[in-house]
Design a protein around this motif. Sequence first.
Motif, PDB file in Angstrom:
ATOM      1  N   UNK A  59       2.487   2.344  70.886  1.00  0.00           N
ATOM      2  CA  UNK A  59       2.460   1.587  69.711  1.00  0.00           C
ATOM      3  C   UNK A  59       3.089   0.286  69.785  1.00  0.00           C
ATOM      4  N   UNK A  60       2.739  -0.717  68.772  1.00  0.00           N
ATOM      5  CA  UNK A  60       3.643  -1.849  68.646  1.00  0.00           C
ATOM      6  C   UNK A  60       2.631  -3.163  68.688  1.00  0.00           C
ATOM      7  N   UNK A  61       3.039  -4.245  68.706  1.00  0.00           N
ATOM      8  CA  UNK A  61       2.104  -5.461  68.620  1.00  0.00           C
ATOM      9  C   UNK A  61       2.895  -6.637  69.203  1.00  0.00           C
ATOM     10  N   UNK A  62       2.248  -7.810  68.882  1.00  0.00           N
ATOM     11  CA  UNK A  62       2.808  -8.882  69.769  1.00  0.00           C
ATOM     12  C   UNK A  62       3.246 -10.002  69.011  1.00  0.00           C
ATOM     13  N   UNK A  63       3.809  -9.547  67.853  1.00  0.00           N
ATOM     14  CA  UNK A  63       4.386 -10.819  66.780  1.00  0.00           C
ATOM     15  C   UNK A  63       5.409 -11.565  67.693  1.00  0.00           C
ATOM     16  N   UNK A  64       6.226 -10.985  68.248  1.00  0.00           N
ATOM     17  CA  UNK A  64       7.236 -11.877  69.116  1.00  0.00           C
ATOM     18  C   UNK A  64       6.719 -12.981  69.978  1.00  0.00           C
ATOM     19  N   UNK A  65       5.399 -12.773  70.571  1.00  0.00           N
ATOM     20  CA  UNK A  65       4.606 -13.692  71.434  1.00  0.00           C
ATOM     21  C   UNK A  65       3.997 -14.740  70.580  1.00  0.00           C
ATOM     22  N   UNK A  66       3.397 -14.187  69.271  1.00  0.00           N
ATOM     23  CA  UNK A  66       2.987 -15.326  68.521  1.00  0.00           C
ATOM     24  C   UNK A  66       3.947 -16.164  67.752  1.00  0.00           C
ATOM     25  N   UNK A  67       5.196 -15.357  67.530  1.00  0.00           N
ATOM     26  CA  UNK A  67       6.278 -16.600  66.748  1.00  0.00           C
ATOM     27  C   UNK A  67       6.883 -17.181  68.038  1.00  0.00           C
ATOM     28  N   UNK A  68       7.047 -16.733  69.134  1.00  0.00           N
ATOM     29  CA  UNK A  68       7.441 -17.359  70.613  1.00  0.00           C
ATOM     30  C   UNK A  68       6.697 -18.656  70.690  1.00  0.00           C
ATOM     31  N   UNK A  69       5.226 -18.385  70.873  1.00  0.00           N
ATOM     32  CA  UNK A  69       4.631 -19.671  71.036  1.00  0.00           C
ATOM     33  C   UNK A  69       4.596 -20.631  69.898  1.00  0.00           C
ATOM     34  N   UNK A  70       4.579 -20.184  68.707  1.00  0.00           N
ATOM     35  CA  UNK A  70       4.635 -21.229  67.483  1.00  0.00           C
ATOM     36  C   UNK A  70       6.005 -21.756  67.600  1.00  0.00           C
ATOM     37  N   UNK A  71       7.181 -21.113  68.020  1.00  0.00           N
ATOM     38  CA  UNK A  71       8.343 -21.969  67.919  1.00  0.00           C
ATOM     39  C   UNK A  71       8.459 -23.017  69.126  1.00  0.00           C
ATOM     40  N   UNK A  72       8.015 -22.234  70.361  1.00  0.00           N
ATOM     41  CA  UNK A  72       7.746 -23.221  71.452  1.00  0.00           C
ATOM     42  C   UNK A  72       7.077 -24.469  71.398  1.00  0.00           C
ATOM     43  N   UNK A  73       6.019 -24.332  70.715  1.00  0.00           N
ATOM     44  CA  UNK A  73       4.977 -25.703  70.497  1.00  0.00           C
ATOM     45  C   UNK A  73       5.775 -26.620  69.513  1.00  0.00           C
ATOM     46  N   UNK A  74       6.318 -25.942  68.166  1.00  0.00           N
ATOM     47  CA  UNK A  74       6.978 -26.706  67.269  1.00  0.00           C
ATOM     48  C   UNK A  74       8.045 -27.668  67.889  1.00  0.00           C
ATOM     49  N   UNK A  75       8.969 -26.972  68.755  1.00  0.00           N
ATOM     50  CA  UNK A  75       9.873 -27.563  69.502  1.00  0.00           C
ATOM     51  C   UNK A  75       9.640 -28.619  70.569  1.00  0.00           C
ATOM     52  N   UNK A  76       8.435 -28.372  71.133  1.00  0.00           N
ATOM     53  CA  UNK A  76       7.977 -29.244  72.247  1.00  0.00           C
ATOM     54  C   UNK A  76       7.211 -30.295  71.513  1.00  0.00           C
TER      55      UNK A  76
END
Lengths: 281, 274
Positions: A59-76
């Motif tokens: 079980x589980x999902x990839x919310x961490x990766x979705x948010x991680x990507x969004x945070x990373x791109x926002x910062x960049x």
Amino acid sequence: MIMKKLEEKIVKALMIFASVTILMVLLYILYIIISKGLPSLTWDMVSKNPSGGFYLGKEGGILNAILGSLMLIAGSVAISMCISLPIVLYINFIRKKDSRFSNVVRFSFDILFGIPSIVYGAFGFMIMIYFGLQASLLGGIIAVSLLIIPIMTRSIDEVAGSVTQDMIEAPKILGATKFETVKVIVRQISPGITTAILLSVGRGIGDAATVLFTAGYTDSIPVSPMQPAATLPLAIFFQLSSPIEEVQNRAYAAALILTIIILLLSFSTRYFGRKMSKSKL
Amino acid sequence: MRALSKDIVMNDTLTPFIDAHKTNKTHLTVENLNVHIYGKHILKKVNLSIPEKQITCIIGPSGCGKTTLLRCFNRLHDDNSEVKVTGNIRIGNEDIYGSHVEVTHIRKKMGLLAQRPTVLPMSIYDNVAYGPRLYGIKRRRKVYEIVKHQLMAVGLWEEVKDRLKSPAVRLSIGQQQRLCLARGLAVEPEMILGDEATSSLDPLASTKVEELFVKMKDTYSIVLVTHTLRQAKRIADYVAFMYLGELVEFGRAEEVFNNPKHKLTQQYLDGSFS
């Protein structure tokens, strides 16, 4: 005469063939992602972090990766904008557009534009080691910034180059200082800046090589820039490497999520671009 | 062309033209103005006195230095290091190129209307309000009054009063040019400079702008660079004829047009060259 007509027909047919091929490739990619990813795409996938055995099919999902990507791109994007915009304004409006210095800067960015993203990843990694940083969100942001600064600079530079001398002089004639004039110019090129941002986001968010060494990977959502951050491209990579079919299919679901994010950004680029140009007409 | 140029050098009668209009008070004085661009001598020893509250048209064939001269008046060459300006230009008693003089201060005094209207990327209202806000006028009521007054002055108020907040680029070219004029007037200049200001307009819009110039000469001194002889004949009080960077003849419009003193002026007016 007959030869000329034949030649025209052949060239036209080749053009149509090339255009249709590209369209087919795009549709095929979308078909694969949707057909394989959609069945595995669940609400849990986008709303939960991976549980212990997620990469083993549990079980589980990839919310961490979705948010991680969004945070990373926002910062960049924020960092890149702070660097790219002043460069463009300087080489176009403070220095002469076609001065030797401006052309050298443009040429440098053309070279940087062509450097593979893995090289930026390795270079970012080197910087991290130099400063004693571990794989972290900040490391990822630095590497992705390096990747998208040339893209952003050259895109804004294209628009800035089209600003007429009359437009540059219009505020000056009224007594505006150089800085005040530049503010008007930024307003004039704002549709181009929006397009540049969205182009960079599209490029930066989907790149795996830059974040491979720099951002690391984790099962949780980073709460500080010094913590490692999961990203969508790496989530796809790790899941696709799994021998378990269920996990592989989840990789396609993750790819579908990434594609949807990128498509949304592309459509919004077009929408904003059109809206802005409408207000210009 | 060479023969014509030689003609100017041979005929050293420029000085009398400078004082050809003693009846009017001088607003702007040009003395020994020389301009070099990329080492090329573009303006040669130009001496000229622009009369106050009159329309002065600068005429001459393409490339004779009309625009270069006009741009010297509000120091638009300043940003180009390849342009060297020597000589004196005074507005009233103030030396435009004086070392202590702020360029923004000079530009405020000279409203320049370019060949093609260039509206700022903002609303109709903000275009006119831009200048006053630049000079620190922030009160909304005051800014609104200025905008309304200047739009009325250029005859645009009735046409745009219901869409002041819409982007200025949506106006027609003729309206945009009048908006640019209103924008220039909003900073309360002393002079209006026009660089072929009607050349990109249709005849109707062009007539409107011409009428405005005539109306405004009661308040402002106006200097227009024009390619159209008919326009100069219609509205000019004074005419300056330039050729190959030199001021050939300057005087009252009717004198220059009906009884030119210089052979070159006569030839230009006859259409022997353009």
